[in-house]
Design an enzyme around this catalytic site. Structure first.
Site: not given
Lengths: 339, 190
Positions: B5-10, B20, B107
Protein backbone atom coordinates in the site's frame (compact mmCIF):
# COMPACT_ATOMS: atom_id res chain seq x y z
CA UNK A 1 19.96 25.38 25.19
CA UNK A 2 20.99 28.86 26.21
CA UNK A 3 21.99 32.13 24.68
CA UNK A 4 20.85 35.23 22.87
CA UNK A 5 21.45 35.61 19.14
CA UNK A 6 20.93 38.48 16.72
CA UNK A 7 20.12 37.22 13.22
CA UNK A 8 19.80 39.02 9.91
CA UNK A 9 17.77 37.76 6.96
CA UNK A 10 18.22 39.25 3.50
CA UNK A 11 18.18 36.58 0.79
CA UNK A 12 15.65 38.39 -1.39
CA UNK A 13 13.23 41.25 -0.83
CA UNK A 14 12.79 41.23 2.94
CA UNK A 15 15.53 42.68 5.11
CA UNK A 16 14.84 41.65 8.68
CA UNK A 17 16.82 41.58 11.92
CA UNK A 18 15.72 39.79 15.07
CA UNK A 19 17.01 38.95 18.52
CA UNK A 20 15.89 35.67 20.05
CA UNK A 21 16.66 33.51 23.03
CA UNK A 22 15.61 29.91 23.63
CA UNK A 23 12.21 31.04 24.94
CA UNK A 24 11.00 33.54 22.39
CA UNK A 25 11.57 36.30 19.88
CA UNK A 26 12.69 39.34 21.88
CA UNK A 27 12.67 41.88 19.07
CA UNK A 28 12.29 42.01 15.31
CA UNK A 29 12.57 44.91 12.87
CA UNK A 30 12.06 44.50 9.12
CA UNK A 31 12.05 46.62 6.03
CA UNK A 32 10.84 45.27 2.72
CA UNK A 33 12.15 46.23 -0.67
CA UNK A 34 9.08 47.02 -2.77
CA UNK A 35 9.76 47.35 -6.49
CA UNK A 36 7.79 50.25 -8.02
CA UNK A 37 6.81 47.98 -10.93
CA UNK A 38 7.52 44.35 -11.89
CA UNK A 39 9.44 41.87 -9.77
CA UNK A 40 12.56 41.95 -7.62
CA UNK A 41 15.56 43.55 -9.29
CA UNK A 42 18.56 41.94 -7.58
CA UNK A 43 20.76 45.04 -7.65
CA UNK A 44 18.05 47.34 -6.41
CA UNK A 45 17.13 44.88 -3.67
CA UNK A 46 20.79 44.80 -2.57
CA UNK A 47 20.95 48.61 -2.59
CA UNK A 48 17.83 48.68 -0.47
CA UNK A 49 19.42 46.27 2.02
CA UNK A 50 22.60 48.36 2.16
CA UNK A 51 20.58 51.50 2.78
CA UNK A 52 18.44 50.04 5.56
CA UNK A 53 20.86 47.59 7.23
CA UNK A 54 21.84 50.02 9.96
CA UNK A 55 18.19 51.01 10.43
CA UNK A 56 17.00 47.44 11.11
CA UNK A 57 20.02 46.58 13.27
CA UNK A 58 19.78 49.73 15.36
CA UNK A 59 16.02 49.30 15.57
CA UNK A 60 16.19 45.74 16.79
CA UNK A 61 18.87 46.58 19.37
CA UNK A 62 16.74 49.46 20.68
CA UNK A 63 13.62 47.35 20.84
CA UNK A 64 15.50 44.67 22.76
CA UNK A 65 16.96 47.23 25.12
CA UNK A 66 13.47 48.32 26.11
CA UNK A 67 12.86 44.69 27.05
CA UNK A 68 15.99 44.57 29.16
CA UNK A 69 18.36 42.90 26.67
CA UNK A 70 21.52 44.91 25.91
CA UNK A 71 23.90 44.59 23.00
CA UNK A 72 26.42 43.18 25.50
CA UNK A 73 24.02 40.28 26.21
CA UNK A 74 24.26 39.02 22.63
CA UNK A 75 26.24 35.78 22.33
CA UNK A 76 26.46 35.46 18.55
CA UNK A 77 25.48 37.03 15.22
CA UNK A 78 23.84 34.90 12.56
CA UNK A 79 23.04 35.72 8.94
CA UNK A 80 21.41 34.08 5.94
CA UNK A 81 24.41 32.69 4.06
CA UNK A 82 22.30 31.30 1.19
CA UNK A 83 20.56 30.30 -0.94
CA UNK A 84 19.48 33.65 -2.35
CA UNK A 85 20.37 36.57 -4.59
CA UNK A 86 24.15 36.98 -4.50
CA UNK A 87 24.18 40.76 -4.17
CA UNK A 88 21.64 40.70 -1.34
CA UNK A 89 23.49 37.95 0.49
CA UNK A 90 26.80 39.81 0.31
CA UNK A 91 25.25 42.98 1.69
CA UNK A 92 23.74 41.19 4.66
CA UNK A 93 26.91 39.17 5.27
CA UNK A 94 28.93 42.38 5.42
CA UNK A 95 26.60 43.84 8.03
CA UNK A 96 26.76 40.63 10.07
CA UNK A 97 30.57 40.47 9.97
CA UNK A 98 30.85 44.08 11.14
CA UNK A 99 28.48 43.41 14.01
CA UNK A 100 30.30 40.24 15.06
CA UNK A 101 33.64 42.03 15.04
CA UNK A 102 32.43 45.10 16.91
CA UNK A 103 30.59 43.08 19.57
CA UNK A 104 33.44 40.53 19.62
CA UNK A 105 31.13 37.51 19.38
CA UNK A 106 31.11 34.47 17.04
CA UNK A 107 29.54 34.50 13.60
CA UNK A 108 27.06 31.85 12.42
CA UNK A 109 26.22 31.23 8.73
CA UNK A 110 22.68 29.95 8.42
CA UNK A 111 21.06 27.99 5.59
CA UNK A 112 17.89 29.90 4.77
CA UNK A 113 15.80 26.79 3.91
CA UNK A 114 16.66 25.05 7.17
CA UNK A 115 15.82 28.22 9.11
CA UNK A 116 12.26 27.92 7.74
CA UNK A 117 12.09 24.31 8.95
CA UNK A 118 13.55 25.01 12.39
CA UNK A 119 11.37 28.03 13.15
CA UNK A 120 8.39 25.80 12.31
CA UNK A 121 9.58 23.10 14.70
CA UNK A 122 10.01 25.83 17.32
CA UNK A 123 6.67 27.55 16.90
CA UNK A 124 4.40 24.55 16.24
CA UNK A 125 4.17 21.16 18.02
CA UNK A 126 5.92 19.45 15.07
CA UNK A 127 8.98 17.46 16.19
CA UNK A 128 10.09 15.33 13.22
CA UNK A 129 8.10 16.54 10.21
CA UNK A 130 8.22 16.21 6.47
CA UNK A 131 8.44 19.90 5.51
CA UNK A 132 6.92 21.36 2.37
CA UNK A 133 8.82 24.58 1.80
CA UNK A 134 7.30 26.66 -0.99
CA UNK A 135 8.35 30.24 -1.60
CA UNK A 136 9.21 32.52 -4.49
CA UNK A 137 12.59 31.01 -5.25
CA UNK A 138 12.40 27.63 -3.51
CA UNK A 139 10.19 24.57 -3.62
CA UNK A 140 11.45 21.60 -1.66
CA UNK A 141 10.27 18.65 0.38
CA UNK A 142 12.66 18.10 3.28
CA UNK A 143 12.94 15.63 6.12
CA UNK A 144 15.59 14.82 8.71
CA UNK A 145 17.42 11.54 8.42
CA UNK A 146 20.71 10.44 9.94
CA UNK A 147 22.43 13.73 10.62
CA UNK A 148 21.12 15.69 7.64
CA UNK A 149 18.01 17.29 6.31
CA UNK A 150 17.48 15.35 3.09
CA UNK A 151 15.84 16.84 0.05
CA UNK A 152 13.24 14.26 -0.98
CA UNK A 153 11.93 16.29 -3.86
CA UNK A 154 12.46 19.74 -5.32
CA UNK A 155 11.78 21.92 -8.29
CA UNK A 156 13.93 21.28 -11.33
CA UNK A 157 13.50 24.83 -12.63
CA UNK A 158 11.78 27.73 -10.82
CA UNK A 159 10.11 28.01 -7.42
CA UNK A 160 6.32 27.87 -7.20
CA UNK A 161 6.00 31.49 -6.07
CA UNK A 162 8.19 32.56 -8.96
CA UNK A 163 5.94 30.62 -11.37
CA UNK A 164 2.95 32.55 -9.98
CA UNK A 165 4.84 35.84 -10.31
CA UNK A 166 5.84 35.17 -13.92
CA UNK A 167 2.25 34.40 -14.83
CA UNK A 168 0.95 37.42 -12.92
CA UNK A 169 3.36 39.71 -14.73
CA UNK A 170 2.26 38.49 -18.19
CA UNK A 171 -1.38 38.70 -17.10
CA UNK A 172 -0.96 42.31 -16.01
CA UNK A 173 -1.49 41.54 -12.32
CA UNK A 174 0.81 43.07 -9.74
CA UNK A 175 3.69 41.57 -7.78
CA UNK A 176 3.64 39.27 -5.87
CA UNK A 177 1.25 37.18 -7.95
CA UNK A 178 0.14 34.56 -5.40
CA UNK A 179 -2.43 36.56 -3.40
CA UNK A 180 -4.13 37.91 -6.53
CA UNK A 181 -4.22 34.51 -8.18
CA UNK A 182 -5.85 33.13 -5.03
CA UNK A 183 -8.44 35.90 -5.14
CA UNK A 184 -9.37 35.28 -8.79
CA UNK A 185 -9.45 31.51 -8.26
CA UNK A 186 -12.28 31.88 -5.75
CA UNK A 187 -14.71 32.96 -8.49
CA UNK A 188 -13.86 30.36 -11.11
CA UNK A 189 -16.34 28.04 -12.76
CA UNK A 190 -14.22 25.73 -14.95
CA UNK A 191 -11.06 23.69 -14.70
CA UNK A 192 -8.78 23.97 -17.73
CA UNK A 193 -6.31 21.07 -18.14
CA UNK A 194 -2.72 22.27 -17.65
CA UNK A 195 0.57 20.31 -17.63
CA UNK A 196 1.09 18.35 -14.41
CA UNK A 197 4.82 17.67 -14.13
CA UNK A 198 6.02 15.35 -11.37
CA UNK A 199 9.18 13.42 -12.28
CA UNK A 200 9.77 10.80 -9.68
CA UNK A 201 9.96 13.03 -6.61
CA UNK A 202 10.85 16.23 -8.45
CA UNK A 203 8.71 19.04 -9.78
CA UNK A 204 8.75 21.45 -12.70
CA UNK A 205 6.74 24.67 -12.81
CA UNK A 206 8.07 26.73 -15.68
CA UNK A 207 6.09 24.93 -18.40
CA UNK A 208 2.97 25.16 -16.26
CA UNK A 209 3.40 28.91 -15.87
CA UNK A 210 3.82 29.34 -19.62
CA UNK A 211 0.79 27.15 -20.37
CA UNK A 212 -1.32 29.15 -17.90
CA UNK A 213 -0.32 32.37 -19.64
CA UNK A 214 -1.23 30.90 -23.03
CA UNK A 215 -4.60 29.70 -21.68
CA UNK A 216 -5.58 33.32 -20.96
CA UNK A 217 -6.24 33.80 -24.66
CA UNK A 218 -9.36 31.65 -24.64
CA UNK A 219 -10.36 31.56 -20.99
CA UNK A 220 -11.28 33.87 -18.15
CA UNK A 221 -8.70 35.09 -15.63
CA UNK A 222 -10.72 33.37 -12.89
CA UNK A 223 -10.67 29.96 -14.57
CA UNK A 224 -6.96 30.14 -15.42
CA UNK A 225 -5.95 31.21 -11.91
CA UNK A 226 -8.05 28.42 -10.44
CA UNK A 227 -6.64 25.77 -12.79
CA UNK A 228 -3.08 26.96 -12.22
CA UNK A 229 -3.48 26.69 -8.45
CA UNK A 230 -5.23 23.33 -8.52
CA UNK A 231 -2.54 21.83 -10.76
CA UNK A 232 0.50 23.26 -9.00
CA UNK A 233 -0.73 22.49 -5.49
CA UNK A 234 -1.74 18.93 -6.40
CA UNK A 235 1.86 18.42 -7.57
CA UNK A 236 3.48 19.59 -4.34
CA UNK A 237 0.98 17.73 -2.14
CA UNK A 238 1.64 14.52 -4.08
CA UNK A 239 5.38 14.73 -3.50
CA UNK A 240 4.82 15.56 0.17
CA UNK A 241 2.62 12.48 0.52
CA UNK A 242 5.24 10.30 -1.15
CA UNK A 243 7.87 11.58 1.26
CA UNK A 244 5.57 10.71 4.17
CA UNK A 245 5.06 7.19 2.84
CA UNK A 246 8.77 6.77 2.17
CA UNK A 247 10.05 8.03 5.52
CA UNK A 248 7.24 6.67 7.70
CA UNK A 249 6.98 10.04 9.44
CA UNK A 250 3.57 11.28 10.57
CA UNK A 251 3.85 15.07 10.61
CA UNK A 252 3.74 17.65 7.84
CA UNK A 253 5.01 21.19 8.30
CA UNK A 254 4.24 23.96 5.83
CA UNK A 255 6.82 26.72 5.32
CA UNK A 256 7.48 29.62 2.97
CA UNK A 257 5.46 32.51 1.61
CA UNK A 258 3.27 30.41 -0.72
CA UNK A 259 2.09 28.62 2.44
CA UNK A 260 -0.19 31.59 3.07
CA UNK A 261 -2.53 30.23 0.38
CA UNK A 262 -5.68 28.77 1.96
CA UNK A 263 -6.36 26.28 -0.83
CA UNK A 264 -2.88 24.79 -0.46
CA UNK A 265 -3.47 24.44 3.28
CA UNK A 266 -6.81 22.77 2.67
CA UNK A 267 -5.29 20.23 0.27
CA UNK A 268 -2.48 19.36 2.67
CA UNK A 269 -4.98 19.07 5.48
CA UNK A 270 -7.11 16.58 3.50
CA UNK A 271 -4.06 14.52 2.54
CA UNK A 272 -2.79 14.43 6.14
CA UNK A 273 -6.22 13.49 7.47
CA UNK A 274 -6.47 10.57 5.09
CA UNK A 275 -3.03 9.29 6.04
CA UNK A 276 -3.52 9.88 9.76
CA UNK A 277 -0.72 12.46 9.88
CA UNK A 278 -0.69 15.77 11.76
CA UNK A 279 -0.49 18.98 9.80
CA UNK A 280 1.17 22.10 11.18
CA UNK A 281 1.24 25.68 9.94
CA UNK A 282 3.18 28.33 11.89
CA UNK A 283 1.62 31.74 12.38
CA UNK A 284 1.98 34.08 9.43
CA UNK A 285 5.00 36.09 10.67
CA UNK A 286 7.10 32.89 10.67
CA UNK A 287 5.96 31.64 7.25
CA UNK A 288 7.56 34.13 4.88
CA UNK A 289 11.18 35.26 5.15
CA UNK A 290 11.88 36.69 8.60
CA UNK A 291 14.82 37.59 10.82
CA UNK A 292 13.54 35.50 13.74
CA UNK A 293 14.13 32.22 11.92
CA UNK A 294 17.71 33.19 11.07
CA UNK A 295 18.34 34.22 14.67
CA UNK A 296 16.74 31.01 15.99
CA UNK A 297 18.69 28.58 13.78
CA UNK A 298 21.72 30.76 14.58
CA UNK A 299 21.08 30.05 18.24
CA UNK A 300 20.75 26.29 17.66
CA UNK A 301 24.00 26.28 15.69
CA UNK A 302 25.88 28.52 18.12
CA UNK A 303 24.79 26.27 20.94
CA UNK A 304 26.11 23.17 19.17
CA UNK A 305 29.45 24.79 18.31
CA UNK A 306 28.61 25.36 14.65
CA UNK A 307 30.22 28.80 14.18
CA UNK A 308 32.47 30.20 11.43
CA UNK A 309 35.43 32.59 11.23
CA UNK A 310 34.93 35.87 9.43
CA UNK A 311 37.59 34.73 6.91
CA UNK A 312 35.44 31.71 5.99
CA UNK A 313 32.09 33.41 5.91
CA UNK A 314 31.61 33.62 2.13
CA UNK A 315 28.02 33.63 1.00
CA UNK A 316 26.70 30.78 -1.14
CA UNK A 317 23.84 31.69 -3.53
CA UNK A 318 23.26 27.96 -4.23
CA UNK A 319 23.62 26.75 -0.63
CA UNK A 320 21.91 23.35 -0.45
CA UNK A 321 20.15 22.35 2.78
CA UNK A 322 21.57 18.82 2.48
CA UNK A 323 25.09 20.26 2.65
CA UNK A 324 24.59 21.30 6.26
CA UNK A 325 25.90 19.12 9.06
CA UNK A 326 22.96 19.15 11.49
CA UNK A 327 24.86 19.59 14.75
CA UNK A 328 21.84 20.72 16.75
CA UNK A 329 19.85 17.50 16.59
CA UNK A 330 21.21 14.72 18.82
CA UNK A 331 22.59 11.73 16.92
CA UNK A 332 20.26 9.31 18.67
CA UNK A 333 17.19 11.45 17.84
CA UNK A 334 15.63 8.88 15.51
CA UNK A 335 16.24 5.87 17.78
CA UNK A 336 14.76 7.75 20.72
CA UNK A 337 11.69 8.66 18.69
CA UNK A 338 11.16 5.12 17.50
CA UNK A 339 11.41 3.52 20.92
CA UNK B 1 -4.04 -10.81 -0.78
CA UNK B 2 -2.81 -7.21 -0.48
CA UNK B 3 0.84 -6.85 -1.44
CA UNK B 4 1.71 -3.21 -0.88
CA UNK B 5 0.00 0.00 0.00
CA UNK B 6 2.17 2.78 -1.28
CA UNK B 7 1.25 6.42 -1.54
CA UNK B 8 -0.23 5.85 -4.95
CA UNK B 9 -1.70 2.42 -5.57
CA UNK B 10 -3.07 -0.72 -3.95
CA UNK B 11 -2.03 -4.08 -5.29
CA UNK B 12 -3.85 -7.40 -4.87
CA UNK B 13 -3.65 -10.87 -6.39
CA UNK B 14 -6.73 -12.76 -7.58
CA UNK B 15 -6.46 -16.20 -9.24
CA UNK B 16 -2.85 -15.66 -10.21
CA UNK B 17 -3.60 -12.22 -11.68
CA UNK B 18 -2.06 -9.14 -10.15
CA UNK B 19 -4.40 -6.16 -10.00
CA UNK B 20 -2.86 -2.75 -9.47
CA UNK B 21 -5.24 0.08 -8.87
CA UNK B 22 -4.31 3.73 -8.52
CA UNK B 23 -6.46 5.10 -5.75
CA UNK B 24 -8.27 8.44 -5.98
CA UNK B 25 -6.82 11.35 -4.01
CA UNK B 26 -9.53 13.55 -2.61
CA UNK B 27 -7.22 16.52 -2.15
CA UNK B 28 -7.01 16.73 -5.93
CA UNK B 29 -9.75 18.10 -8.12
CA UNK B 30 -11.74 15.08 -9.38
CA UNK B 31 -11.18 15.87 -13.04
CA UNK B 32 -7.44 16.33 -12.56
CA UNK B 33 -7.19 13.26 -10.35
CA UNK B 34 -8.85 11.01 -12.93
CA UNK B 35 -6.68 12.36 -15.71
CA UNK B 36 -3.44 11.76 -13.80
CA UNK B 37 -4.37 8.24 -12.71
CA UNK B 38 -5.45 7.27 -16.21
CA UNK B 39 -2.35 8.74 -17.86
CA UNK B 40 -0.01 7.07 -15.41
CA UNK B 41 -1.72 3.71 -15.68
CA UNK B 42 -1.42 3.81 -19.45
CA UNK B 43 2.20 4.94 -19.27
CA UNK B 44 3.09 2.21 -16.78
CA UNK B 45 1.59 -0.52 -18.95
CA UNK B 46 3.46 0.82 -21.94
CA UNK B 47 6.77 0.96 -20.09
CA UNK B 48 6.34 -2.62 -18.85
CA UNK B 49 5.78 -3.81 -22.42
CA UNK B 50 8.63 -1.72 -23.86
CA UNK B 51 11.01 -3.06 -21.25
CA UNK B 52 10.14 -6.62 -22.19
CA UNK B 53 10.68 -5.81 -25.84
CA UNK B 54 14.15 -4.59 -24.86
CA UNK B 55 14.92 -7.99 -23.35
CA UNK B 56 14.07 -7.35 -19.69
CA UNK B 57 11.68 -9.97 -18.26
CA UNK B 58 8.57 -8.16 -16.96
CA UNK B 59 4.98 -9.25 -16.23
CA UNK B 60 2.65 -9.74 -19.19
CA UNK B 61 -0.12 -7.13 -19.33
CA UNK B 62 -3.60 -8.67 -19.57
CA UNK B 63 -5.84 -5.64 -19.38
CA UNK B 64 -5.93 -1.92 -18.70
CA UNK B 65 -9.09 -0.21 -17.56
CA UNK B 66 -9.14 3.44 -16.44
CA UNK B 67 -6.69 3.39 -13.54
CA UNK B 68 -6.38 -0.37 -13.09
CA UNK B 69 -3.86 -2.73 -14.67
CA UNK B 70 -4.28 -6.50 -14.67
CA UNK B 71 -1.02 -8.31 -15.22
CA UNK B 72 0.79 -11.59 -14.74
CA UNK B 73 1.67 -12.29 -11.11
CA UNK B 74 5.31 -13.29 -10.93
CA UNK B 75 5.48 -16.07 -8.39
CA UNK B 76 9.00 -16.15 -7.06
CA UNK B 77 11.34 -14.81 -4.45
CA UNK B 78 12.50 -11.22 -4.08
CA UNK B 79 16.17 -10.81 -4.90
CA UNK B 80 16.81 -9.21 -1.53
CA UNK B 81 16.54 -12.67 0.07
CA UNK B 82 18.80 -14.56 -2.33
CA UNK B 83 21.16 -12.07 -3.95
CA UNK B 84 24.75 -13.09 -4.59
CA UNK B 85 27.54 -11.91 -6.91
CA UNK B 86 26.28 -13.91 -9.84
CA UNK B 87 22.71 -12.59 -9.57
CA UNK B 88 23.98 -9.06 -9.07
CA UNK B 89 25.93 -9.29 -12.31
CA UNK B 90 22.76 -10.45 -14.05
CA UNK B 91 20.91 -7.46 -12.60
CA UNK B 92 23.62 -5.24 -14.08
CA UNK B 93 22.93 -6.74 -17.51
CA UNK B 94 19.17 -6.20 -17.17
CA UNK B 95 19.48 -2.59 -16.04
CA UNK B 96 21.89 -1.97 -18.93
CA UNK B 97 19.31 -3.29 -21.38
CA UNK B 98 16.62 -1.17 -19.80
CA UNK B 99 18.73 1.99 -19.92
CA UNK B 100 19.89 1.33 -23.47
CA UNK B 101 16.20 1.23 -24.44
CA UNK B 102 15.75 4.72 -23.00
CA UNK B 103 13.81 3.60 -19.92
CA UNK B 104 14.42 4.62 -16.30
CA UNK B 105 12.86 2.31 -13.72
CA UNK B 106 12.65 4.96 -11.01
CA UNK B 107 12.46 2.60 -8.04
CA UNK B 108 15.13 -0.06 -8.49
CA UNK B 109 15.33 -2.05 -5.29
CA UNK B 110 16.06 -5.69 -4.58
CA UNK B 111 12.37 -6.00 -3.64
CA UNK B 112 11.34 -5.02 -7.15
CA UNK B 113 13.47 -7.76 -8.70
CA UNK B 114 11.94 -11.24 -8.53
CA UNK B 115 13.71 -14.54 -9.16
CA UNK B 116 11.28 -16.97 -10.77
CA UNK B 117 12.29 -20.17 -12.62
CA UNK B 118 15.94 -19.03 -12.77
CA UNK B 119 14.92 -15.80 -14.48
CA UNK B 120 15.07 -12.34 -12.95
CA UNK B 121 11.89 -10.30 -13.48
CA UNK B 122 11.68 -6.57 -13.03
CA UNK B 123 8.41 -5.38 -11.48
CA UNK B 124 6.66 -2.18 -10.35
CA UNK B 125 7.10 0.39 -13.08
CA UNK B 126 4.95 2.90 -11.20
CA UNK B 127 7.70 5.53 -11.12
CA UNK B 128 9.23 4.71 -14.49
CA UNK B 129 9.66 7.08 -17.38
CA UNK B 130 11.39 7.42 -20.74
CA UNK B 131 14.66 9.30 -20.50
CA UNK B 132 18.21 8.87 -21.77
CA UNK B 133 20.17 11.36 -19.65
CA UNK B 134 23.24 10.32 -17.69
CA UNK B 135 21.74 11.95 -14.59
CA UNK B 136 18.51 9.91 -14.69
CA UNK B 137 20.42 6.68 -15.28
CA UNK B 138 22.83 7.56 -12.50
CA UNK B 139 20.01 8.16 -10.03
CA UNK B 140 18.42 4.85 -11.05
CA UNK B 141 21.63 2.93 -10.29
CA UNK B 142 22.27 4.96 -7.15
CA UNK B 143 18.89 3.98 -5.71
CA UNK B 144 19.73 0.32 -6.28
CA UNK B 145 23.16 0.67 -4.64
CA UNK B 146 21.48 2.25 -1.63
CA UNK B 147 19.33 -0.83 -1.14
CA UNK B 148 22.46 -3.00 -1.45
CA UNK B 149 24.10 -0.92 1.26
CA UNK B 150 21.15 -0.86 3.61
CA UNK B 151 20.22 -4.54 3.38
CA UNK B 152 23.26 -6.58 2.36
CA UNK B 153 26.51 -7.12 4.21
CA UNK B 154 28.56 -7.83 1.07
CA UNK B 155 27.37 -4.70 -0.65
CA UNK B 156 30.79 -3.78 -2.03
CA UNK B 157 31.13 -7.08 -3.83
CA UNK B 158 27.55 -6.85 -5.06
CA UNK B 159 28.19 -3.38 -6.43
CA UNK B 160 31.34 -4.57 -8.21
CA UNK B 161 29.43 -7.50 -9.71
CA UNK B 162 26.61 -5.21 -10.84
CA UNK B 163 29.11 -2.91 -12.55
CA UNK B 164 30.64 -5.87 -14.41
CA UNK B 165 27.25 -6.79 -15.85
CA UNK B 166 26.26 -3.18 -16.55
CA UNK B 167 29.51 -2.50 -18.44
CA UNK B 168 29.16 -5.65 -20.47
CA UNK B 169 25.89 -4.60 -22.06
CA UNK B 170 26.03 -0.83 -22.16
CA UNK B 171 28.45 1.41 -24.03
CA UNK B 172 27.77 4.45 -21.82
CA UNK B 173 28.18 2.48 -18.58
CA UNK B 174 31.39 4.20 -17.45
CA UNK B 175 29.88 7.65 -17.74
CA UNK B 176 26.83 6.58 -15.73
CA UNK B 177 28.84 4.85 -13.00
CA UNK B 178 31.05 7.92 -12.71
CA UNK B 179 27.90 10.04 -12.19
CA UNK B 180 26.68 7.61 -9.51
CA UNK B 181 29.73 8.49 -7.41
CA UNK B 182 28.95 12.18 -7.80
CA UNK B 183 25.29 11.70 -6.84
CA UNK B 184 26.38 9.80 -3.74
CA UNK B 185 28.42 12.79 -2.63
CA UNK B 186 25.41 15.06 -2.92
CA UNK B 187 23.68 13.01 -0.25
CA UNK B 188 20.33 13.25 -1.94
CA UNK B 189 17.67 10.65 -2.71
CA UNK B 190 18.11 9.10 0.73
Amino acid sequence: MKGTVLGIEGTAWNLSAAIVNEKDVIAEVSDMYRPPTGGIHPREAAQHHAKYASYVVKGVLEEAKQKGVDASDIDAISFSQGPGLGACLRTVATAARMLAISLDVPLVGVNHCLAHVEVGRWKTPATDPVTLYVSGANSQVLAYRMGRYRVFGETLDIGLGNAFDKFARSAGLGHPGGPQIEQFARNASNYIPLPYVVKGMDLSFSGLSTAATAALKDNSMEDVCYSFQETAFAMVVEVTERALAHTGKNEVLLAGGVGANMRLREMLDIMCNERGANFYVPEKRFMGDNGAMIAYLGLLMYDSGNVIDVENSHVNPNFRPDDVDVTWIPRDFEEVRQS
Amino acid sequence: MNLTNGAEAVVRVEDGVLIKERVPKSYRLKELDERIRKERTKAEARLISEARRAGVPTPIIYDIENSTIKMQYIDGIALKHVIDDDLSEQIGILVAELHAAGIIHGDLTTSNLILSNDKIYMIDFGLSFFESSVEARGVDVHVLFRTFESTHRDHERLIAAFCRGYRKEFAQADEVLERVKEIEKRGRYA
